[in-house]
Design an enzyme around this catalytic site. Sequence first.
Site, mmCIF file in Angstrom:
data_model
loop_
_atom_site.group_PDB
_atom_site.id
_atom_site.type_symbol
_atom_site.label_atom_id
_atom_site.label_comp_id
_atom_site.label_asym_id
_atom_site.label_seq_id
_atom_site.Cartn_x
_atom_site.Cartn_y
_atom_site.Cartn_z
ATOM 1 N N HIS A 107 51.182 27.889 4.826
ATOM 2 C CA HIS A 107 52.561 27.637 4.092
ATOM 3 C C HIS A 107 52.100 25.905 2.926
ATOM 4 O O HIS A 107 51.235 25.525 3.356
ATOM 5 C CB HIS A 107 53.647 26.738 4.815
ATOM 6 C CG HIS A 107 54.285 26.336 3.167
ATOM 7 N ND1 HIS A 107 54.898 24.616 3.777
ATOM 8 C CD2 HIS A 107 55.067 26.379 2.690
ATOM 9 C CE1 HIS A 107 56.078 24.441 2.758
ATOM 10 N NE2 HIS A 107 56.345 25.972 2.460
ATOM 11 N N SER A 108 52.218 26.684 1.895
ATOM 12 C CA SER A 108 51.981 25.416 0.929
ATOM 13 C C SER A 108 49.880 25.270 0.698
ATOM 14 O O SER A 108 49.450 26.402 0.413
ATOM 15 C CB SER A 108 52.802 24.337 0.821
ATOM 16 O OG SER A 108 52.675 23.886 -0.061
ATOM 17 N N TYR A 109 49.981 24.032 0.927
ATOM 18 C CA TYR A 109 48.297 23.941 1.147
ATOM 19 C C TYR A 109 47.503 24.679 2.469
ATOM 20 O O TYR A 109 47.043 25.149 2.460
ATOM 21 C CB TYR A 109 47.869 22.027 1.443
ATOM 22 C CG TYR A 109 46.975 21.693 2.237
ATOM 23 C CD1 TYR A 109 46.183 21.670 1.243
ATOM 24 C CD2 TYR A 109 47.314 21.332 3.485
ATOM 25 C CE1 TYR A 109 44.416 21.125 2.207
ATOM 26 C CE2 TYR A 109 45.621 21.090 4.689
ATOM 27 C CZ TYR A 109 44.638 21.500 3.599
ATOM 28 O OH TYR A 109 43.506 20.080 4.153
#
Length: 264
Positions: A107-109
């Site tokens: 998720h994301s980073y």
Amino acid sequence: MVVAAREEGEMESCRHRPDRGDGRRSAREYLMATYLICHGAWAGNWAWKRIRDLLRTENHEVLVPTYTGLGERAHLANPLVDLETHIQDVRNVIEYENLTDIILVGHSYGGMVATGIADRIPERIRQMIYVDAFVPQDGESLYDLSGGESSFAASVEGWLIPPVALAPDTSPEDIAWTTPLRRHQPVRTFSQRLRLSHATPPCPRAYIHCTRKPNKDFFRQFADRFSQNPAWAFHGIDASHSPNITDPHLLAQLLLSYAPAPLP
């Protein structure tokens, strides 16, 4: 394949799921899976509590290793913590728990971390799922993919990045329980360039793009890249950047659709 979803717990069919007549399949019609989740920046295991509970209710194994310097490991933060540190954090869990056939979620980073894991130990990964995540190529850093250092404020210390603001439509209840748990991110996790040995992971890959964003959408670049790529399964969902917090049932049902189906 492009899939749009919004109603909690509901979604259109995707090519990874056997049909039960209406294009969907009950979660309990799947075999037990091992989900390993690479969480986003400023977060930790705690941010995926709702998803953990939902997936475990369906008898799946779920692990969310907290990276060095964040969450319950915030006391270990130091200027030397970088992207490779976080990749090693997750790799150690995989190796010491002897995990195989993993559904790897970034998720994301966490997409930076998951990409590094899939490159280092591809034989352990069954499926990769990027949730509104960065998907780096060899030699790219998060800064390279997000517009550089100016996209994020620096703390007084200089080696830490304060959490960005939560989405404006985040409920007061979610703000109340998440805000005290978010921690500053070591800057080298954003600035270090990822080195990859393999051009493409051998496992299937999927991308989930969250479309409900009032400000700049760092992840539109990946949606544009993968939505028409037959090598990827693509899902566009009407959710905030952190559906694990704001739309857990919607995201859980989508993740459950990638659990292995039993033999007929």
